[in-house]
Write a protein that holds these residues in place. Sequence first.
Motif, short mmCIF file in Angstrom:
data_model
loop_
_atom_site.label_atom_id
_atom_site.label_comp_id
_atom_site.label_asym_id
_atom_site.label_seq_id
_atom_site.Cartn_x
_atom_site.Cartn_y
_atom_site.Cartn_z
N UNK A 1 0.43 -5.00 -11.38
CA UNK A 1 0.48 -6.34 -10.80
C UNK A 1 1.33 -6.36 -9.53
N UNK A 2 2.51 -5.78 -9.58
CA UNK A 2 3.40 -5.79 -8.41
C UNK A 2 2.78 -5.04 -7.24
N UNK A 3 2.16 -3.90 -7.54
CA UNK A 3 1.56 -3.10 -6.46
C UNK A 3 0.36 -3.82 -5.85
N UNK A 4 -0.42 -4.49 -6.67
CA UNK A 4 -1.55 -5.27 -6.13
C UNK A 4 -1.05 -6.39 -5.23
N UNK A 5 -0.01 -7.06 -5.65
CA UNK A 5 0.55 -8.14 -4.85
C UNK A 5 1.16 -7.61 -3.56
N UNK A 6 1.77 -6.43 -3.64
CA UNK A 6 2.36 -5.84 -2.44
C UNK A 6 1.29 -5.48 -1.42
N UNK A 7 0.21 -4.86 -1.89
CA UNK A 7 -0.90 -4.52 -1.00
C UNK A 7 -1.52 -5.79 -0.42
N UNK B 1 2.25 -2.53 15.37
CA UNK B 1 2.34 -1.07 15.39
C UNK B 1 2.83 -0.50 14.07
N UNK B 2 3.79 0.40 14.16
CA UNK B 2 4.32 1.04 12.95
C UNK B 2 5.57 0.33 12.42
N UNK B 3 5.98 -0.75 13.12
CA UNK B 3 7.17 -1.48 12.68
C UNK B 3 6.89 -2.36 11.48
N UNK B 4 7.87 -2.53 10.64
CA UNK B 4 7.74 -3.41 9.48
C UNK B 4 7.56 -2.67 8.18
N UNK B 5 8.13 -3.25 7.13
CA UNK B 5 8.06 -2.63 5.81
C UNK B 5 8.26 -3.68 4.74
N UNK B 6 7.45 -3.60 3.69
CA UNK B 6 7.53 -4.49 2.54
C UNK B 6 7.77 -3.62 1.32
N UNK B 7 8.65 -4.06 0.44
CA UNK B 7 9.00 -3.25 -0.73
C UNK B 7 9.06 -4.10 -1.99
N UNK B 8 8.93 -3.43 -3.14
CA UNK B 8 9.19 -4.07 -4.43
C UNK B 8 9.73 -3.04 -5.40
N UNK C 1 -3.71 -0.55 4.16
CA UNK C 1 -2.94 -0.03 3.03
C UNK C 1 -3.64 -0.34 1.71
N UNK C 2 -3.66 0.67 0.83
CA UNK C 2 -4.20 0.53 -0.52
C UNK C 2 -3.12 0.86 -1.54
N UNK C 3 -3.41 0.61 -2.78
CA UNK C 3 -2.45 0.92 -3.84
C UNK C 3 -2.10 2.41 -3.83
#
Length: 281
Positions: A49-55, A69-76, A97-99
């Motif tokens: 669930x968390x990975x699906x929401x992150x993607x 570009x390549x800047x930015x990052x989201x994490x959980x 991006x995929x799971x």
Amino acid sequence: MENDAVKFFKAPEPGAKISFTKDPNKPGKFIFTMPQPPTFSSFGEERVHRKQRLVAAFRIFAKLGLDEGVGGHLTCRDPEHPELFWVNPFGRSFACITIKDLLLVDHNGTVVVGTSPLNAAAFVIHSKIHGAREDAIAACHSHSVYGKAFSTLAKPVLPVTQDACMFYEDHAVLPGFNGVVADEVEGDRIAEVLGSCKAIVMQNHGLLTVGKTVDEAAFWFIALDKACHVQLLAEAAGTPTLIAHEVAADSHKTVGSSLSGWFNFQPYYQMITREQPDILK
């Protein structure tokens, strides 16, 4: 904050319809019965669930033009191993991006799962935030246009609209710019200034938000970038009229609650999964 929001939002009884009722203690006021974040029977189920929401969040950010570009990052955080967190690989487009692309990283910068390169700034910033904030299940940072523009002013978001009250007295401003974040000292400084807030405006850099769910953190970022946009427009046109402190603080209890953040993300999730169903694979 959550206890204060109870007077506005409450969990529905089993089988009950989503609705609103009059507050018996306050004539003319209403209590909204709201959906609640899901619960899980296993770590594996929650991880998916968390990975699906992150993607989904990455895809939404790309669709809204919040990436660059390549800047930015989201994490959980990983639900079973909270000392580890999932993050996007360095150089991979948010739109693609995929799971399977997600990296699992520890707080030493070791990639536990995945073979793609790790963004050093992603590690430095997010490892410090997750380490300092047990409640921060997710964190979002990207180089959005209005967030960057607003960050050059080195000042807080003002309560100029109801939506801006989401962040009233609940965000920080990081003064100064010391270059690309590539050392732990700067990561520590960001985490320290963020404190217990949901968001931070980093001078000459951009925005970062956190949440108790991926949904919440992602929505706060979207909303904060829009709040920056609105304030820039309002101040360019003149001197905006501010919402009074008491009203802004009371509004924050509703629109700024974790439940509100989670719920507001759901329309975005519905949209992106209908348009891009591969997110769930």
